[in-house]
Design an enzyme around this catalytic site. Structure first.
Site, PDB file in Angstrom:
ATOM      1  CE1 TYR A   8      -3.104  -2.367   5.674  1.00  0.00           C
ATOM      2  CE2 TYR A   8      -3.396  -0.030   5.200  1.00  0.00           C
ATOM      3  CZ  TYR A   8      -3.223  -1.334   4.760  1.00  0.00           C
ATOM      4  OH  TYR A   8      -3.160  -1.600   3.418  1.00  0.00           O
ATOM      5  CE  LYS A  27       0.415  -4.669   3.021  1.00  0.00           C
ATOM      6  NZ  LYS A  27       0.345  -6.061   2.497  1.00  0.00           N
ATOM      7  CB  THR A  32      -0.909   0.017   1.245  1.00  0.00           C
ATOM      8  OG1 THR A  32      -1.590   1.272   1.347  1.00  0.00           O
ATOM      9  CG2 THR A  32      -0.103  -0.170   2.526  1.00  0.00           C
ATOM     10  CG  ASP A  33      -1.145   4.945  -1.057  1.00  0.00           C
ATOM     11  OD1 ASP A  33      -1.720   4.314  -0.145  1.00  0.00           O
ATOM     12  OD2 ASP A  33      -1.736   5.804  -1.748  1.00  0.00           O
ATOM     13  CD  GLU A  34      -3.506   3.647   4.324  1.00  0.00           C
ATOM     14  OE1 GLU A  34      -3.382   3.807   5.560  1.00  0.00           O
ATOM     15  OE2 GLU A  34      -4.546   3.236   3.795  1.00  0.00           O
TER      16      GLU A  34
END
Length: 355
Positions: A159, A163, A133-135
Site C-alpha cells: 500500500y 502511494k 499518506t504518512d506511510e
C-alpha cells in the site's frame, strides 16, 4: 465555479464533500468507482443539493474523465481515489498498483490535457491536489523526530509503496510539464463514514456486537490520530493558499499506541452505551498475531502547514473519538447497510447497465 473530486464516496473523500458544501456554494463534481469501500449512502443528506453532482466511474477511464472536465470546467481537481488498507495490500497488491499508480498516472494525463487548453488566466489559477499518506515515509523508532516534508521515502508495505509511487508521479508531472500540483500527506484519520475494516470502526462495531476486539501483536504500535473533519479543513486551506509544487504534512498531534486507542474507545462506549451485563467493553480485547512488516510508529510534524497556512487541528483525540462513537451510535442504518452486504447488492443492481 466548480471543483472535481475523485474517490469522493470513500471515507475521507465523502467527509471532504460534506465539509466543503457546508461552507461553500461552489459546485462539487464527484467521481467514484464505488468499489467495496465507496458508499453512496454517505451522500444521503445531499440528495437534491444542486451543488452536488455524482458520477460513477474510474479515474483510469480517460474518455470519461476528459468528458467530465470539459463539461464542468473545474478550477481544481482533488484526488482522493486510492486503495488504502494495508492488510488488503498484503494479500492482493495488484489492485493497489492499478488504482494508486496506474490510476494516478491516467488521471494526471487527463488533467494535463484539460489544463493545457485552458485560457491563460484559468490555467494560472488551476490546481491539482493529491491526497497521500504518512506511510510513504516508512517507520519511526520511539526516539525519532516526527515525519517532516523533507523525510526520505521508505515505504514498507505494498500500500505505502503504491502511494509513494503516486506521489512521485505527481511531483514529476509538475517538474516536467508544469502542472500546478499540491500534495498532502496525512496521519491516521478517524471519524464518520469510516469503512469498518480499519482499527477504530472495526473495534467499535465488534464491541457493540459482543465480538472480540483484535489487537495486533502487543498493541504498542504508535500512530498519530487525526479527526477527519480537521483533515478536510486542512485540505481546503492547502487548496486555497498552498504554494504550487509543495508538500504539506497534516497531522493531529495525537500520538497514541493502538492499545490506548482501543481502551479509550471502550471507555467512551462504557459511558454512552454500557454493556447489558454491566462489564467493561475492554474485557473483549484479544491479541492476535502481528501482520507482516507492521510499521512500529508514525508521527507527523505539522508545523509547516501551521506556520505557512495557519492551520492546526481543532479536535483533541478525546473530543474526536467521542464524536466518532456518537456518530456510529446514531447511524446504525448506515452501519447495517455496510456490514450486511445489502449496500453492495444495491450497487450491483443499480449500476448493472452502467459499467
Amino acid at each position: 465555479m466548480t471543483i472535481f473530486v475523485t474517490g469522493s464516496a470513500g471515507f475521507i473523500g465523502s467527509n471532504f464533500v460534506h465539509t466543503w458544501l457546508s461552507s461553500s456554494d461552489e459546485t462539487v463534481v464527484n467521481l467514484d468507482k464505488l468499489t467495496y469501500a465507496g458508499n453512496l449512502a454517505n451522500f444521503d443528506a445531499l440528495k437534491g443539493d444542486k451543488f452536488h453532482v455524482f458520477v460513477r466511474g474510474d479515474i483510469c477511464d480517460r474518455a470519461l474523465v476528459g468528458k467530465l472536465l470539459a463539461e464542468h470546467k473545474p478550477r481544481a481537481v482533488l484526488n482522493f481515489a486510492a486503495e488504502s488498507h494495508v492488510d488488503r495490500s498484503i494479500h492482493g497488491p495488484g489492485d493497489f498498483i492499478e488504482t494508486n499508480v496506474v490510476g494516478t498516472f491516467n488521471l494526471l494525463e487527463s488533467v494535463r490535457a484539460y489544463w493545457q487548453d485552458l485560457p491563460a488566466a484559468d490555467k494560472e489559477a488551476f490546481r491539482f491536489l493529491h491526497v497521500s499518506t504518512d506511510e510513504v515515509y516508512g517507520t519511526l523508532s520511539p526516539t525519532d523526530p516526527p515525519f517532516a516534508e523533507t523525510k526520505n521515502y521508505e515505504p514498507n508495505s505494498p500500500y505505502s509503496a503504491s502511494k509513494a509511487a503516486s506521489d512521485h508521479l505527481v511531483r514529476a508531472w509538475h517538474h516536467t510539464y508544469g502542472l500546478p500540483v499540491l500534495t498532502t500527506n496525512c496521519s491516521n484519520n478517524y471519524g464518520p463514514f469510516h469503512f469498518p475494516e480499519k482499527l477504530i470502526p472495526l473495534v467499535l462495531l465488534n464491541a457493540l456486537a459482543g465480538k472480540p476486539l483484535p489487537i495486533y501483536g502487543d498493541g504498542q504500535q504508535v500512530r498519530d490520530w487525526l479527526y477527519v473533519e480537521d483533515h478536510c479543513r486542512a485540505i481546503a486551506r492547502v487548496l486555497e493558499a498552498g504554494k504550487v509544487g509543495e508538500t504539506y504534512n497534516i497531522g493531529g498531534w495525537n500520538e497514541k499506541p493502538n492499545l490506548e486507542v482501543v481502551n479509550t474507545l471502550c471507555a467512551v462506549l462504557d459511558e454512552l452505551q454500557p454493556r447489558a451485563d454491566g462489564k467493561p467493553y475492554a474485557e473483549q480485547i484479544t491479541y492476535v498475531k502481528d501482520r507482516p512488516g507492521h510499521d512500529r510508529r508514525y508521527a507527523i510534524d505539522a508545523r509547516k502547514i501551521e506556520r505557512e497556512l495557519g492551520w492546526k487541528p481543532q479536535e483533541t483525540f478525546e473530543t474526536g473519538i467521542r464524536k466518532t462513537v456518537q456518530w456510529y451510535l446514531a447511524n446504525q442504518a448506515w452501519v447495517m447497510g455496510v456490514t450486511s452486504g445489502a449496500y453492495r447488492q444495491w450497487v450491483s443492481q443499480q449500476y448493472s447497465n452502467n459499467k
